[in-house]
Design a protein around this motif. Sequence first.
Motif, PDB file in Angstrom:
ATOM      1  N   LEU A  49       0.833  -1.207   0.000  1.00 10.12           N
ATOM      2  CA  LEU A  49       0.000   0.000   0.000  1.00 10.12           C
ATOM      3  C   LEU A  49       0.867   1.256   0.000  1.00 10.12           C
ATOM      4  O   LEU A  49       0.523   2.252  -0.661  1.00 10.12           O
ATOM      5  N   LEU A  50       1.997   1.201   0.706  1.00 15.27           N
ATOM      6  CA  LEU A  50       2.906   2.347   0.714  1.00 15.27           C
ATOM      7  C   LEU A  50       3.514   2.576  -0.667  1.00 15.27           C
ATOM      8  O   LEU A  50       3.676   3.718  -1.102  1.00 15.27           O
ATOM      9  N   MET A  51       3.857   1.486  -1.351  1.00 11.88           N
ATOM     10  CA  MET A  51       4.415   1.630  -2.697  1.00 11.88           C
ATOM     11  C   MET A  51       3.400   2.238  -3.652  1.00 11.88           C
ATOM     12  O   MET A  51       3.743   3.017  -4.538  1.00 11.88           O
ATOM     13  N   ILE A  52       2.128   1.869  -3.486  1.00 17.14           N
ATOM     14  CA  ILE A  52       1.096   2.347  -4.409  1.00 17.14           C
ATOM     15  C   ILE A  52       0.685   3.783  -4.100  1.00 17.14           C
ATOM     16  O   ILE A  52       0.610   4.634  -4.998  1.00 17.14           O
ATOM     17  N   PHE A  53       0.419   4.072  -2.819  1.00 23.03           N
ATOM     18  CA  PHE A  53      -0.156   5.367  -2.446  1.00 23.03           C
ATOM     19  C   PHE A  53       0.848   6.324  -1.807  1.00 23.03           C
ATOM     20  O   PHE A  53       0.511   7.487  -1.576  1.00 23.03           O
ATOM     21  N   GLY A  54       2.054   5.826  -1.494  1.00 19.83           N
ATOM     22  CA  GLY A  54       3.032   6.681  -0.855  1.00 19.83           C
ATOM     23  C   GLY A  54       2.773   6.818   0.640  1.00 19.83           C
ATOM     24  O   GLY A  54       1.762   6.334   1.166  1.00 19.83           O
ATOM     25  N   PRO A  55       3.678   7.506   1.351  1.00 17.69           N
ATOM     26  CA  PRO A  55       3.549   7.651   2.815  1.00 17.69           C
ATOM     27  C   PRO A  55       2.504   8.703   3.193  1.00 17.69           C
ATOM     28  O   PRO A  55       2.812   9.732   3.797  1.00 17.69           O
ATOM     29  N   THR A  56       1.256   8.431   2.831  1.00 13.29           N
ATOM     30  CA  THR A  56       0.156   9.333   3.153  1.00 13.29           C
ATOM     31  C   THR A  56      -0.771   8.656   4.164  1.00 13.29           C
ATOM     32  O   THR A  56      -0.483   7.572   4.677  1.00 13.29           O
ATOM     33  N   GLU A  57      -1.900   9.281   4.426  1.00 14.67           N
ATOM     34  CA  GLU A  57      -2.875   8.701   5.353  1.00 14.67           C
ATOM     35  C   GLU A  57      -3.620   7.527   4.733  1.00 14.67           C
ATOM     36  O   GLU A  57      -4.083   6.638   5.437  1.00 14.67           O
TER      37      GLU A  57
END
Length: 282
Positions: free
Chosen positions: A142-150
Motif C-alpha cells: 500500500l505504501l508503494m502504491i499510495f506513498g507515505p500518506t494517510e
Amino acid sequence: MSTIDSAPSVEDERARRTLVAARAQRERDRRLRYRDLTLSIAAPIVLVLLWEVSARMLIIDPRFFPAPTRILAAGIDMVRSGELWAHTAPTLVRLLLGGGLGAIAGIVMGLLMGSSRALNATLGPLFSALYPLPKIAIFPILLMIFGPTELPKIIAVFITTFFVMQIASVSGVWAIDRKLLEAGTAYGATGFDRFRFVVLPGAMPFVFSGLKTATGTAVVVVTAVEFTGASETGLGYLIWNSWQLFIPEKLYVGLLVIGIIGAVLTALLSRSEKLLLPWRRG
C-alpha cells in the motif's frame, strides 16, 4: 364446602410463594450485580497499588516499569502540552474512518453472500484465500502504491475490519433457524421484506460479535502501521518513539490510551447491542 373453600387458599399460598421466590431472586441478582461491580473496580486498583509499591521498593526495575504515579504525572504533562491529543486524534481518525467503512462494507457483503448461493460461490474462495494474509504484510504494498500518506493506514484498517465483518455476517445468515425462514415465507415475507424482518434480525447477534472482534483487531493494526517510519503521528508512533528515546513513562501513557479507546468502543458496541436487540438482554 370445606373442599371448595380450601381451593382458593391453596392457590393463594402458591401465588404467595411464587411472589416471595421472585423477590428473593431479584434481591440475589441485585447483590450479584453489586458484587461484580465491586470486583471489577477493585481488581485493577489492587494491581496498580501492587505495581506502585513494587516499583518504589525496587522489587521490579523502575527503569522498565516506572511507578504508576510517574506515568500519571507524565500523562498530565502530555495533556497540558497538547502532545497526547496530537497523537490520539490521528489514531482515532484512522480507526473510525477505516474501521467504520470496513465494517459497513463487510456487513453488506456478508449479508449478500449469505443470502445468495451464487454470490457466495463466486467470492467465497477468493475471500477465504485473502483473509489469512497478514494485513501488516500488505502495508508495504500500500505504501508503494499510495506513498507515505494517510490513505495506506486507513486502507489497512479497512481491509482488516472488512474481512472480519464479512465472515461474521455470512455466519450469521447461515445460522438462522430454517423454521424462522419457513415461517416468514408462510406469512408472505418475500424479497426485501424477508431480508428486513427475518434475515437481518437473525444475523445481527453474529454481526455485533464480529464488530467487537473487529474493533480489537483494528486497534492492533492501526497501532502496528503507526510503528513504521511512514507515520510521525499516532499512538503507535508515540509508543515506538518513546521506546527509541527510552522514555518509558510516555510509552505506558500511549499503551493506556490505546487500551481505553478499545474498552470504550467495545462498551459502546455492547450498549448498542442491548438497545437494538432487546430480545437478547437476558
